[in-house]
Design a protein around this motif. Structure first.
Motif, PDB file in Angstrom:
ATOM      1  N   THR A   1      -2.915  14.622   5.987  1.00 34.32           N
ATOM      2  CA  THR A   1      -2.617  13.740   7.113  1.00 34.32           C
ATOM      3  C   THR A   1      -3.560  12.540   7.112  1.00 34.32           C
ATOM      4  O   THR A   1      -4.621  12.555   6.466  1.00 34.32           O
ATOM      5  CB  THR A   1      -2.783  14.481   8.451  1.00 34.32           C
ATOM      6  OG1 THR A   1      -4.178  14.817   8.616  1.00 34.32           O
ATOM      7  CG2 THR A   1      -1.917  15.727   8.511  1.00 34.32           C
ATOM      8  N   LEU A   2      -3.173  11.522   7.857  1.00 32.55           N
ATOM      9  CA  LEU A   2      -4.019  10.347   8.004  1.00 32.55           C
ATOM     10  C   LEU A   2      -5.335  10.730   8.679  1.00 32.55           C
ATOM     11  O   LEU A   2      -6.401  10.236   8.309  1.00 32.55           O
ATOM     12  CB  LEU A   2      -3.276   9.280   8.818  1.00 32.55           C
ATOM     13  CG  LEU A   2      -3.716   7.842   8.654  1.00 32.55           C
ATOM     14  CD1 LEU A   2      -3.602   7.384   7.208  1.00 32.55           C
ATOM     15  CD2 LEU A   2      -2.910   6.932   9.553  1.00 32.55           C
TER      16      LEU A   2
ATOM     17  N   CYS B   1       0.851  -1.185   0.000  1.00 28.38           N
ATOM     18  CA  CYS B   1       0.000   0.000   0.000  1.00 28.38           C
ATOM     19  C   CYS B   1       0.887   1.236   0.000  1.00 28.38           C
ATOM     20  O   CYS B   1       1.795   1.359   0.821  1.00 28.38           O
ATOM     21  CB  CYS B   1      -0.905  -0.015   1.227  1.00 28.38           C
ATOM     22  SG  CYS B   1      -2.026   1.387   1.278  1.00 28.38           S
ATOM     23  N   ARG B   2       0.623   2.150  -0.903  1.00 31.50           N
ATOM     24  CA  ARG B   2       1.401   3.380  -1.044  1.00 31.50           C
ATOM     25  C   ARG B   2       0.699   4.579  -0.377  1.00 31.50           C
ATOM     26  O   ARG B   2       0.919   5.720  -0.743  1.00 31.50           O
ATOM     27  CB  ARG B   2       1.636   3.689  -2.526  1.00 31.50           C
ATOM     28  CG  ARG B   2       2.463   2.656  -3.247  1.00 31.50           C
ATOM     29  CD  ARG B   2       2.743   3.074  -4.691  1.00 31.50           C
ATOM     30  NE  ARG B   2       3.452   4.356  -4.723  1.00 31.50           N
ATOM     31  CZ  ARG B   2       2.940   5.484  -5.247  1.00 31.50           C
ATOM     32  NH1 ARG B   2       1.731   5.503  -5.760  1.00 31.50           N
ATOM     33  NH2 ARG B   2       3.636   6.601  -5.261  1.00 31.50           N
ATOM     34  N   LEU B   3      -0.099   4.307   0.631  1.00 34.26           N
ATOM     35  CA  LEU B   3      -0.886   5.366   1.263  1.00 34.26           C
ATOM     36  C   LEU B   3       0.000   6.481   1.818  1.00 34.26           C
ATOM     37  O   LEU B   3      -0.301   7.662   1.621  1.00 34.26           O
ATOM     38  CB  LEU B   3      -1.766   4.776   2.368  1.00 34.26           C
ATOM     39  CG  LEU B   3      -2.770   5.724   3.021  1.00 34.26           C
ATOM     40  CD1 LEU B   3      -3.666   6.382   1.990  1.00 34.26           C
ATOM     41  CD2 LEU B   3      -3.605   4.974   4.047  1.00 34.26           C
ATOM     42  N   ASP B   4       1.089   6.133   2.477  1.00 36.82           N
ATOM     43  CA  ASP B   4       2.002   7.144   3.015  1.00 36.82           C
ATOM     44  C   ASP B   4       2.499   8.088   1.928  1.00 36.82           C
ATOM     45  O   ASP B   4       2.486   9.309   2.102  1.00 36.82           O
ATOM     46  CB  ASP B   4       3.215   6.457   3.655  1.00 36.82           C
ATOM     47  CG  ASP B   4       3.277   6.674   5.153  1.00 36.82           C
ATOM     48  OD1 ASP B   4       2.420   7.386   5.700  1.00 36.82           O
ATOM     49  OD2 ASP B   4       4.199   6.119   5.771  1.00 36.82           O
ATOM     50  N   GLU B   5       2.927   7.515   0.820  1.00 37.17           N
ATOM     51  CA  GLU B   5       3.454   8.320  -0.286  1.00 37.17           C
ATOM     52  C   GLU B   5       2.379   9.226  -0.880  1.00 37.17           C
ATOM     53  O   GLU B   5       2.629  10.405  -1.160  1.00 37.17           O
ATOM     54  CB  GLU B   5       4.023   7.413  -1.380  1.00 37.17           C
ATOM     55  CG  GLU B   5       5.211   6.580  -0.927  1.00 37.17           C
ATOM     56  CD  GLU B   5       5.490   5.446  -1.882  1.00 37.17           C
ATOM     57  OE1 GLU B   5       5.694   5.721  -3.084  1.00 37.17           O
ATOM     58  OE2 GLU B   5       5.493   4.288  -1.428  1.00 37.17           O
TER      59      GLU B   5
ATOM     60  N   LEU C   1      -0.362  10.326   0.560  1.00 32.65           N
ATOM     61  CA  LEU C   1      -0.706  11.376   1.518  1.00 32.65           C
ATOM     62  C   LEU C   1       0.343  12.487   1.487  1.00 32.65           C
ATOM     63  O   LEU C   1       0.000  13.673   1.482  1.00 32.65           O
ATOM     64  CB  LEU C   1      -0.812  10.799   2.939  1.00 32.65           C
ATOM     65  CG  LEU C   1      -2.047   9.946   3.234  1.00 32.65           C
ATOM     66  CD1 LEU C   1      -1.903   9.257   4.580  1.00 32.65           C
ATOM     67  CD2 LEU C   1      -3.317  10.770   3.188  1.00 32.65           C
ATOM     68  N   ALA C   2       1.607  12.111   1.457  1.00 33.47           N
ATOM     69  CA  ALA C   2       2.689  13.105   1.429  1.00 33.47           C
ATOM     70  C   ALA C   2       2.616  13.949   0.161  1.00 33.47           C
ATOM     71  O   ALA C   2       2.762  15.179   0.221  1.00 33.47           O
ATOM     72  CB  ALA C   2       4.041  12.408   1.528  1.00 33.47           C
TER      73      ALA C   2
ATOM     74  N   SER D   1      -4.329   3.167   9.383  1.00 39.90           N
ATOM     75  CA  SER D   1      -2.949   2.868   9.762  1.00 39.90           C
ATOM     76  C   SER D   1      -2.605   1.410   9.476  1.00 39.90           C
ATOM     77  O   SER D   1      -1.505   1.099   9.013  1.00 39.90           O
ATOM     78  CB  SER D   1      -2.736   3.186  11.246  1.00 39.90           C
ATOM     79  OG  SER D   1      -1.410   2.940  11.618  1.00 39.90           O
TER      80      SER D   1
ATOM     81  N   LYS E   1      -2.065   1.320   5.797  1.00 40.75           N
ATOM     82  CA  LYS E   1      -0.836   2.046   5.467  1.00 40.75           C
ATOM     83  C   LYS E   1       0.409   1.223   5.782  1.00 40.75           C
ATOM     84  O   LYS E   1       1.394   1.268   5.058  1.00 40.75           O
ATOM     85  CB  LYS E   1      -0.809   3.360   6.255  1.00 40.75           C
ATOM     86  CG  LYS E   1       0.426   4.186   6.076  1.00 40.75           C
ATOM     87  CD  LYS E   1       0.347   5.454   6.897  1.00 40.75           C
ATOM     88  CE  LYS E   1       0.577   5.183   8.337  1.00 40.75           C
ATOM     89  NZ  LYS E   1       1.814   5.634   8.894  1.00 40.75           N
ATOM     90  N   ASN E   2       0.349   0.452   6.862  1.00 41.30           N
ATOM     91  CA  ASN E   2       1.501  -0.331   7.297  1.00 41.30           C
ATOM     92  C   ASN E   2       1.506  -1.762   6.745  1.00 41.30           C
ATOM     93  O   ASN E   2       2.221  -2.621   7.260  1.00 41.30           O
ATOM     94  CB  ASN E   2       1.584  -0.339   8.822  1.00 41.30           C
ATOM     95  CG  ASN E   2       1.895   1.031   9.366  1.00 41.30           C
ATOM     96  OD1 ASN E   2       2.836   1.679   8.926  1.00 41.30           O
ATOM     97  ND2 ASN E   2       1.102   1.502  10.307  1.00 41.30           N
TER      98      ASN E   2
END
Length: 78
Positions: A26-27, A14-18, A20-21, A42, A45-46
């Motif tokens: 924010t989450l 999952c590329r959720l962090d990327e 979002l950035a 989360s 995301k992890n």
């Protein structure tokens, strides 16, 4: 062919962090927009999620203005 177990690595990331950035989001903000708890986002995301509802996937993609293939990708085989 046996179905995957909890311990199996699916090779899906999952590329959720990327994402979002890239969107300066924010989450917590995504959580408010899609109606999914920060804890559940989360987990996704992890890369600990084992399943995701299509409706949740659609809501996340709509909020991030992305395609499913931008959010979930196959990791290279080693």
């Amino acid at each position: 062919m046996t179905p995957p177990t909890e311990d199996d690595d699916t090779g899906i990331r999952c590329r959720l962090d990327e994402l979002l950035a890239e969107r300066d989001m924010t989450l917590a903000e995504l959580s408010a927009r899609v109606g999914v708890s920060v804890v559940n986002l989360s987990v996704l995301k992890n890369d600990r999620a084992r399943a995701i509802r299509y409706s949740t996937l659609r809501a996340i993609c709509d909020a991030l203005e992305c395609e499913v293939g931008e959010l979930l990708v196959l990791a290279p085989r080693v």
